[in-house]
Design a protein around this motif. Sequence first.
Motif, PDB file in Angstrom:
ATOM      1  N   GLY A 114      69.146  85.475  24.118  1.00  0.00           N
ATOM      2  CA  GLY A 114      67.163  85.327  24.041  1.00  0.00           C
ATOM      3  C   GLY A 114      66.708  85.643  23.140  1.00  0.00           C
ATOM      4  N   LYS A 115      67.706  85.450  21.976  1.00  0.00           N
ATOM      5  CA  LYS A 115      67.145  84.790  20.483  1.00  0.00           C
ATOM      6  C   LYS A 115      67.198  83.796  19.918  1.00  0.00           C
ATOM      7  N   ARG A 116      65.530  83.475  19.689  1.00  0.00           N
ATOM      8  CA  ARG A 116      65.781  82.084  18.845  1.00  0.00           C
ATOM      9  C   ARG A 116      66.453  82.257  17.343  1.00  0.00           C
ATOM     10  N   PRO A 117      66.755  80.814  17.477  1.00  0.00           N
ATOM     11  CA  PRO A 117      67.585  80.514  15.768  1.00  0.00           C
ATOM     12  C   PRO A 117      66.556  80.305  15.309  1.00  0.00           C
ATOM     13  N   GLY A 118      66.449  80.733  13.438  1.00  0.00           N
ATOM     14  CA  GLY A 118      65.965  80.821  12.910  1.00  0.00           C
ATOM     15  C   GLY A 118      65.011  81.443  12.785  1.00  0.00           C
ATOM     16  N   ASN A 119      63.326  81.032  12.961  1.00  0.00           N
ATOM     17  CA  ASN A 119      61.917  81.611  12.583  1.00  0.00           C
ATOM     18  C   ASN A 119      61.664  81.919  14.027  1.00  0.00           C
ATOM     19  N   GLY A 120      62.133  81.192  14.606  1.00  0.00           N
ATOM     20  CA  GLY A 120      61.455  80.722  15.965  1.00  0.00           C
ATOM     21  C   GLY A 120      60.667  79.889  16.043  1.00  0.00           C
ATOM     22  N   ARG A 121      60.799  79.254  14.977  1.00  0.00           N
ATOM     23  CA  ARG A 121      58.839  77.550  14.606  1.00  0.00           C
ATOM     24  C   ARG A 121      59.531  76.592  15.139  1.00  0.00           C
ATOM     25  N   LYS A 122      57.943  76.035  15.888  1.00  0.00           N
ATOM     26  CA  LYS A 122      58.979  74.365  15.624  1.00  0.00           C
ATOM     27  C   LYS A 122      58.041  73.287  14.595  1.00  0.00           C
ATOM     28  N   GLN A 123      59.490  73.065  14.385  1.00  0.00           N
ATOM     29  CA  GLN A 123      59.367  71.758  12.686  1.00  0.00           C
ATOM     30  C   GLN A 123      58.765  70.945  12.874  1.00  0.00           C
ATOM     31  N   ALA A 124      57.860  69.701  12.313  1.00  0.00           N
ATOM     32  CA  ALA A 124      57.722  68.842  11.960  1.00  0.00           C
ATOM     33  C   ALA A 124      58.728  67.795  11.940  1.00  0.00           C
ATOM     34  N   TYR A 125      59.153  68.729  11.091  1.00  0.00           N
ATOM     35  CA  TYR A 125      60.625  68.170   9.928  1.00  0.00           C
ATOM     36  C   TYR A 125      61.613  67.644  11.554  1.00  0.00           C
ATOM     37  N   LEU A 126      62.493  68.486  12.074  1.00  0.00           N
ATOM     38  CA  LEU A 126      63.129  68.494  12.859  1.00  0.00           C
ATOM     39  C   LEU A 126      62.557  67.355  13.846  1.00  0.00           C
ATOM     40  N   HIS A 127      61.324  67.842  14.589  1.00  0.00           N
ATOM     41  CA  HIS A 127      60.856  66.747  15.534  1.00  0.00           C
ATOM     42  C   HIS A 127      60.558  65.195  14.820  1.00  0.00           C
ATOM     43  N   ALA A 128      60.436  64.828  14.102  1.00  0.00           N
ATOM     44  CA  ALA A 128      60.829  63.285  13.328  1.00  0.00           C
ATOM     45  C   ALA A 128      62.487  62.899  13.667  1.00  0.00           C
ATOM     46  N   PHE A 129      62.949  63.922  13.065  1.00  0.00           N
ATOM     47  CA  PHE A 129      64.590  63.611  13.454  1.00  0.00           C
ATOM     48  C   PHE A 129      64.742  62.844  16.032  1.00  0.00           C
ATOM     49  N   VAL A 130      64.328  64.415  16.071  1.00  0.00           N
ATOM     50  CA  VAL A 130      64.594  64.214  17.679  1.00  0.00           C
ATOM     51  C   VAL A 130      64.218  62.769  17.771  1.00  0.00           C
ATOM     52  N   SER A 131      63.125  62.162  17.562  1.00  0.00           N
ATOM     53  CA  SER A 131      62.575  60.938  17.403  1.00  0.00           C
ATOM     54  C   SER A 131      63.652  59.758  17.079  1.00  0.00           C
ATOM     55  N   LEU A 132      63.648  60.061  16.042  1.00  0.00           N
ATOM     56  CA  LEU A 132      64.379  59.184  15.728  1.00  0.00           C
ATOM     57  C   LEU A 132      65.986  58.648  16.535  1.00  0.00           C
ATOM     58  N   ALA A 133      66.383  60.099  16.876  1.00  0.00           N
ATOM     59  CA  ALA A 133      67.855  60.178  17.350  1.00  0.00           C
ATOM     60  C   ALA A 133      66.711  58.877  18.684  1.00  0.00           C
ATOM     61  N   ALA A 134      66.375  59.591  19.610  1.00  0.00           N
ATOM     62  CA  ALA A 134      66.099  59.229  20.518  1.00  0.00           C
ATOM     63  C   ALA A 134      66.203  58.031  21.163  1.00  0.00           C
ATOM     64  N   SER A 135      64.841  57.062  19.618  1.00  0.00           N
ATOM     65  CA  SER A 135      64.686  55.989  19.755  1.00  0.00           C
ATOM     66  C   SER A 135      66.268  55.044  19.013  1.00  0.00           C
ATOM     67  N   SER A 136      67.151  55.605  18.620  1.00  0.00           N
ATOM     68  CA  SER A 136      68.394  54.625  18.497  1.00  0.00           C
ATOM     69  C   SER A 136      69.010  54.927  19.016  1.00  0.00           C
ATOM     70  N   ALA A 137      69.582  55.551  20.054  1.00  0.00           N
ATOM     71  CA  ALA A 137      69.877  55.926  21.055  1.00  0.00           C
ATOM     72  C   ALA A 137      69.635  54.853  22.573  1.00  0.00           C
ATOM     73  N   VAL A 138      67.694  54.871  22.674  1.00  0.00           N
ATOM     74  CA  VAL A 138      67.506  53.938  23.373  1.00  0.00           C
ATOM     75  C   VAL A 138      68.372  52.459  23.332  1.00  0.00           C
ATOM     76  N   VAL A 139      67.749  51.785  22.159  1.00  0.00           N
ATOM     77  CA  VAL A 139      68.681  50.335  21.555  1.00  0.00           C
ATOM     78  C   VAL A 139      69.902  50.053  22.516  1.00  0.00           C
ATOM     79  N   GLN A 140      70.960  51.280  22.446  1.00  0.00           N
ATOM     80  CA  GLN A 140      72.391  51.617  22.870  1.00  0.00           C
ATOM     81  C   GLN A 140      72.279  52.006  23.992  1.00  0.00           C
TER      82      GLN A 140
END
Length: 422
Positions: A114-140
């Motif tokens: 029931g505990k969120r990791p780190g400081n429990g916030r949603k970071q732009a840095y992380l979401h940039a990498f999720v978007s990058l990962a998703a785009s690369s996965a779409v290509v393949q």
Amino acid sequence: MAEPLPSLMLPASSWLRASTHRRWLDLQGQRLLDFSKPSRVDEGFAPLGNDGRLISGEQADTILTARMTHVYAVAAGRGLPGCAPLAAHGVASLLGPLRDQAHGGWFAGAEQDGKRPGNGRKQAYLHAFVSLAASSAVVQRIPGADGLLDDALAVWDRHFWSEEEGVFRESFAADWTDEEAYRGANANMHSVEACMAVADVTGNPLWRHRALRIAERFIHTFARNAAYAVPEHFDLDWTILKDFHKDKPTDDLRPYGMTPGHFVEWSHLMLKLEAALLREDGTAPSWLLDDAIGLFDCGTRAGWARDGAPGLLYTVDWELEPVVHNRPHWCQAEALTAAAALLKRTGHAAYERWYRTIWDYIDLHMIDRRQGGWLQELDRNNRPSAVVYAGKADLYHAWQATLTPLLPLAPSFATAVAILDQ
């Protein structure tokens, strides 16, 4: 991979033209991919220790999972066995346990008891990498990738993009309230990379032009006015926070002062953006090349061998004096990538010398031929260290350094691999 070299200006003796060097790059990349495969855990990917084994007690990390998904998706496109299933595992993890099912977006890791990791916030840095990962996965055509990309871009666009400022906001609480009163260069730098990849995959030039707006503010305004030293930390009024994290000089994402490794990382992103814009409609601002050259010159001058030993150090102060002398592996990888990009773009012999010098340094000091992978950090005397980065969690920076010299400046990684291997 047969790359159409982007410039006939490359010296005939360039390593980039040598088939032996290109095979060496390919081999080093495959060794890195193999080393990181044990990082797979049930809920994503977790950090490895120096011996290549999972660190006891470590859980899946969302940034690491996104980076691994991106890397293994691109590697799958090169026909390397074992990579597509790992990319699929990453996509499933990002859609499942690592995603906030209540409010959307991603935390640093899955909830535990029931505990969120780190400081429990949603970071732009992380979401940039999720978007990058998703785009690369779409290509393949990784299963679930289209849904992941739709989800990631909706969150990225709705919550993080500031149309008025032309940058990405930094962080929020779980329910998207309590925006952080901070603007950061690091998260926006990686957003430039992700925006270019997303534009290539979706065919929507909006993302590419958002990358240009980010570069205009952080580089063509702030860095150019500071002789290409890149300020990292700002408040919401765009005042530079010169004392930010002065008590945390070894912070791994927002250290005090400035980071020469980011100067050179921005340098090659300027060239990739120039190439992407030219590929779009034949036009690109001339300052992208000028700024790329200035950033590389400032980064190497401020960071390389400042204390007598080779290697690019971690941070400098506002007078460009060293603060943290340790040499993170990613700084060397980004300097190498920038040298390769500038060499391809200009053909200047100076960048060939830098390219060789940095690879020589990495080969002799950072490639771990005893336990595998790259050492993540060295001290000022080039001995193994773990002040900023412990273990060998990161594949992304090192692996991209082995692939970049084999690819043109545009399109982005996954799209370029798909085109060139047809």
